[in-house]
Design an enzyme around this catalytic site. Structure first.
Site, PDB file in Angstrom:
ATOM      1  N   ALA A   1       0.849  -1.196   0.000  1.00  0.00           N
ATOM      2  CA  ALA A   1       0.000   0.000   0.000  1.00  0.00           C
ATOM      3  C   ALA A   1       0.885   1.245   0.000  1.00  0.00           C
ATOM      4  O   ALA A   1       2.106   1.144  -0.119  1.00  0.00           O
ATOM      5  CB  ALA A   1      -0.912  -0.012   1.218  1.00  0.00           C
ATOM      6  N   ASN A   2       0.286   2.401   0.096  1.00  0.00           N
ATOM      7  CA  ASN A   2       1.059   3.640   0.222  1.00  0.00           C
ATOM      8  C   ASN A   2       0.369   4.548   1.232  1.00  0.00           C
ATOM      9  O   ASN A   2      -0.676   4.208   1.774  1.00  0.00           O
ATOM     10  CB  ASN A   2       1.226   4.316  -1.142  1.00  0.00           C
ATOM     11  CG  ASN A   2      -0.113   4.673  -1.756  1.00  0.00           C
ATOM     12  OD1 ASN A   2      -0.839   5.512  -1.230  1.00  0.00           O
ATOM     13  ND2 ASN A   2      -0.455   4.031  -2.852  1.00  0.00           N
ATOM     14  N   ARG A   3       0.978   5.723   1.477  1.00  0.00           N
ATOM     15  CA  ARG A   3       0.528   6.566   2.581  1.00  0.00           C
ATOM     16  C   ARG A   3      -0.599   7.536   2.227  1.00  0.00           C
ATOM     17  O   ARG A   3      -0.914   8.413   3.006  1.00  0.00           O
ATOM     18  CB  ARG A   3       1.699   7.398   3.117  1.00  0.00           C
ATOM     19  CG  ARG A   3       2.777   6.583   3.742  1.00  0.00           C
ATOM     20  CD  ARG A   3       3.845   7.487   4.321  1.00  0.00           C
ATOM     21  NE  ARG A   3       5.053   6.735   4.602  1.00  0.00           N
ATOM     22  CZ  ARG A   3       5.205   5.994   5.689  1.00  0.00           C
ATOM     23  NH1 ARG A   3       4.246   5.905   6.575  1.00  0.00           N
ATOM     24  NH2 ARG A   3       6.330   5.329   5.881  1.00  0.00           N
TER      25      ARG A   3
END
Ligand code: CTP
Length: 406
Positions: free
Chosen positions: A215-217
């Protein structure tokens, strides 16, 4: 005599009554919402039933009154998760200090708090409590938490209380609650009325196996704010969002997805649209050899993840053979040579505009409340000051309006 306009026809409102003397005003709120055509369901905490009976509330609402989490009848009929999902808006009125505290901390030990934790609908809360409780730092901290999560707090009003005390803490009047609900549920005609828009928002989750993902932020705050601003301007908006902890913006049709491939399919299904804004931080890659069962840890034997490219949703829209949106806006999250890279991205992905932002860790853009963007068009670059993400959304929507009303 004619009644009020049936502007809430087809809308479903869930009212959660919690234990305060202001409960006696709620049947009036329900009656007025129903007069406007809304389907109103009520749910009461145990404490609320001590101030007004479920019989009274049930007599004016559109359905039976729900009071118990553990009732076999109630669970069999509707169930707490369906109660939470089956509504366009949840109104907590009156909202006691205790209920606000439970909401802020995610507690779920009765039907009301469980529904409030499980719902994805926008929540409006009308606090009602003694002025000292309202002013207590604990209550104020809880309110900040709730507002940050998108809960709308209505009131309280100041004035005489049931106790011999005055100050802020009185629940606002039924007419004000009805206005607040109507404002959230009924899109007012605006400059983009009659226009359709698709917005992507949030991160995507790309599975490694059934329990792990890449995932990413991205928080989704910017994309959600844009969807909300477009809806406020009158557009009919579909928001395709990856996993975020934000509530669905009011007046927006939301499609929840997890992966880039799902997001791409949802966008394709939502076409055609006049406007598309791709604000999602779509994962560029997914795991080609994702496990169908949990990959076990074997000491000394490291799994090798093989990546494959995800569809580029923005670029796909840019060269869509049959349904390219009239105005296509992308984002470019860059850490160096921001404008130069974004200009190249605009041409490569064949979009009309790019909002370029500097996401170097020191800017705090990812997950933060503010954004500093440059609007890149065929005509040049317009650099905006550092402003809140909702201000970026309003400014972008103003620019979009100018295109469609020119
Ligand atoms: N985007 C998209 N689908 C993807 C990847 C990106 O729709 N699979 C969109 C994003 O929503 C954003 C824009 O493309 O509007 C720019 O994304 P970015 O990740 O910066 O672009 P990349 O092509 O991945 O470029 P970079 O080489 O900088 O990673």
């Amino acid at each position: 005599m004619t009644g009020p306009a049936p502007d809430l026809a087809g809308k479903r409102v869930l009212i959660v009554l919690t234990g305060g003397i202001a409960c006696y005003k709620v049947p009036e709120v329900i009656r007025r919402l129903k007069e406007r055509g809304a389907f109103v369901r009520a749910l009461m905490t145990e404490a609320a039933t001590r101030f007004v009976t479920p019989l009274t509330v049930g007599a004016v609402s559109s359905d039976r009154v729900y009071t118990e989490l553990w009732s076999r009848d109630e669970e069999a009929e509707v169930g707490h998760i369906r109660l939470a999902r089956d509504g366009d808006l949840v109104l907590v009125a009156p909202a006691t200090a205790h209920t606000l505290a439970k909401m802020a901390h995610g507690l779920a030990d009765d039907l009301a708090s469980t529904v409030l934790l499980a719902t994805r609908a926008p929540i409006l809360a009308a606090p009602a409590m003694n002025p000292a409780m309202w002013q207590h730092p604990a209550t104020q901290a809880n309110l900040r938490t709730l507002r940050d999560r998108g809960v709308t707090i209505i009131g309280p009003a100041s004035g005489a209380m049931a106790e011999p005390e005055t100050g802020p803490g009185r629940m606002v009047e039924p007419a004000d609650l009805v206005t607040a609900v109507t404002d959230r549920l009924v899109p007012r005609p605006g400059p983009l009325t009659g226009r359709t828009a698709i917005v992507t928002s949030g991160p995507t989750h790309e599975p490694i196996d059934p329990v792990r993902f890449i995932a990413n932020r991205s928080s989704g705050k910017q994309g959600h704010a844009i969807a909300e601003a477009l809806a406020r301007a009158g557009a009919s908006v579909t928001l395709v969002t990856g996993p975020v902890i934000l509530p669905d913006p009011p007046g927006v049709a939301c499609l929840h997805v997890e992966t880039a491939e799902q997001m791409c399919a949802a966008v394709e299904a939502a076409l055609p649209a006049d406007i598309a804004v791709c604000a999602a931080a779509v994962a560029d890659w997914r795991v080609a050899n994702a496990g169908t069962s949990k990959i076990k840890k074997v000491s000394g034997d490291l799994p090798i993840l093989e990546l494959t490219e995800n569809p580029d949703i923005l670029a796909g829209l840019g060269r869509h053979p049959t349904a390219r949106p009239t105005l296509l806006v992308g984002f470019a999250a860059e850490t160096d040579r921001v404008i130069e890279h974004a200009q190249a991205k605009r041409l490569k992905k064949r979009c009309d505009w790019i909002l370029a932002n500097d996401v170097s860790p020191e800017t705090g853009t990812f997950g933060g409340e503010h954004n500093r963007v440059h609007l890149i068009t065929a005509d040049g670059v317009e650099s905006w000051p550092q402003i809140s993400k909702s201000a970026v959304a309003s400014r972008l929507v103003a620019a979009i309006q100018a295109v469609f009303t020119a």
